[in-house]
Design a protein around this motif. Structure first.
Motif, PDB file in Angstrom:
ATOM      1  N   UNK A  61      50.621  52.898  40.226  1.00 41.18           N
ATOM      2  CA  UNK A  61      49.308  52.292  40.017  1.00 41.18           C
ATOM      3  C   UNK A  61      48.412  53.184  39.172  1.00 41.18           C
ATOM      4  N   UNK A  62      48.411  54.489  39.468  1.00 40.61           N
ATOM      5  CA  UNK A  62      47.580  55.412  38.685  1.00 40.61           C
ATOM      6  C   UNK A  62      48.013  55.418  37.224  1.00 40.61           C
ATOM      7  N   UNK A  63      49.314  55.474  36.980  1.00 37.55           N
ATOM      8  CA  UNK A  63      49.794  55.509  35.602  1.00 37.55           C
ATOM      9  C   UNK A  63      49.558  54.176  34.904  1.00 37.55           C
ATOM     10  N   UNK A  64      49.631  53.086  35.660  1.00 42.78           N
ATOM     11  CA  UNK A  64      49.340  51.787  35.054  1.00 42.78           C
ATOM     12  C   UNK A  64      47.867  51.698  34.658  1.00 42.78           C
ATOM     13  N   UNK A  65      46.985  52.200  35.493  1.00 44.80           N
ATOM     14  CA  UNK A  65      45.557  52.208  35.159  1.00 44.80           C
ATOM     15  C   UNK A  65      45.321  53.060  33.919  1.00 44.80           C
ATOM     16  N   UNK A  66      45.968  54.225  33.841  1.00 45.15           N
ATOM     17  CA  UNK A  66      45.818  55.086  32.664  1.00 45.15           C
ATOM     18  C   UNK A  66      46.305  54.364  31.406  1.00 45.15           C
TER      19      UNK A  66
END
Length: 273
Positions: A24-29
């Motif tokens: 999720x964090x990498x997708x947001x980035x």
């Protein structure tokens, strides 16, 4: 859209399989870089010699690509030790750091990013603090700490979490104290390596988990000491399991690899974000 000046980064560590929280964090980035028509780096944070593994590094690239995330350039921290040493020597010359013989546990954790549900680096009592006189050279087999400005509140506006303030110092009123920047085995701490790389990559916004909010205050001090600009920050909410515990690499059933092997599609995974 014309290209923008936005530059973001993904910064996984090859010490285990990526899990749903990482995803999720990498997708947001990725989404924030794409929305800004900017660029995105992949930074392989492989400085932990005991835990970093080539198979995990390969898996994280495959899993990110499977999720639909692409990037424009790559960097490996293990190939950049000379640059970290150069930054460390500048801190020495200008009196920002001092040698320390304390806290073996701190030293073991110094290459790793601190997390909310593990012990953050304890507030140091200043026992090894010396004068702020410059030190001529980096001594071998020596650990070093950054001397924080006692009582100063480090403030920044997080694009997601809002206004933040953390007080530096060596007493009970402080949020963090003198922190480790260099280990006697010749490796930089997470804080120093992160700051040097973000500057070299010209990162304009750091997207990461909100368990690293306090690390941002430490990194602002390092940026200031090294003459680097401070990027923007976006600290994502943390994902937790059914018991409320933050997801970590020990949650094997929620790793991207396990979910892929169970037959979940990329859309299935994204719907869990």
């Amino acid at each position: 859209m014309s290209p923008s000046t936005y530059i973001g980064r993904l910064a996984p560590s090859p010490t285990g399989l990526l899990h749903l929280g990482h995803a999720r964090t990498f997708w947001i980035a990725y989404e924030r870089a794409r929305a800004a028509n900017g660029k995105l780096w992949l930074r392989d944070e492989d400085l932990d010699p005991q835990r970093s593994r080539a198979d995990f590094a390969a898996a994280m690239r495959e899993d990110l690509q499977w999720l639909g995330i692409t990037w424009d350039a790559e960097m490996r921290q293990s190939e950049r030790i000379a640059l970290y040493r150069e930054a460390m020597e500048k801190l020495l010359r200008e009196g920002f750091v001092y040698p320390c013989t304390c806290s073996r546990k701190d030293l073991q954790q110094a290459t790793q990013a601190p997390h909310e549900d593990s012990e953050d680096e304890p507030i140091y009592n200043g026992r090894c603090r010396s004068s702020s006189a410059p030190i001529a050279a980096l001594a071998p087999n020596t650990n070093y700490r950054f001397r924080v400005p006692d009582g100063e509140a480090l403030r920044f506006i997080d694009a997601h979490a809002g206004p933040q303030s953390f007080v530096a110092g060596c007493d009970a009123n402080a949020d963090f104290g003198d922190f480790l920047v260099w280990r006697k085995d010749g490796l930089p701490s997470y804080q120093l390596a992160c700051v040097v790389d973000d500057a070299a990559m010209r990162i304009t916004e750091v997207v990461r988990g909100r368990d690293l909010l306090k690390s941002t205050a430490r990194q602002i001090l390092l940026q200031r000491a090294l003459g680097f600009s401070t990027p923007g920050y976006f600290h994502c909410d943390l994902m937790r399991d059914d018991t409320g515990v933050r997801l970590a690499k020990r949650h094997d059933a929620l790793s991207l690899r396990a979910m892929r092997e169970a037959g979940l599609s990329t859309q299935d995974v994204r719907e869990r974000f």
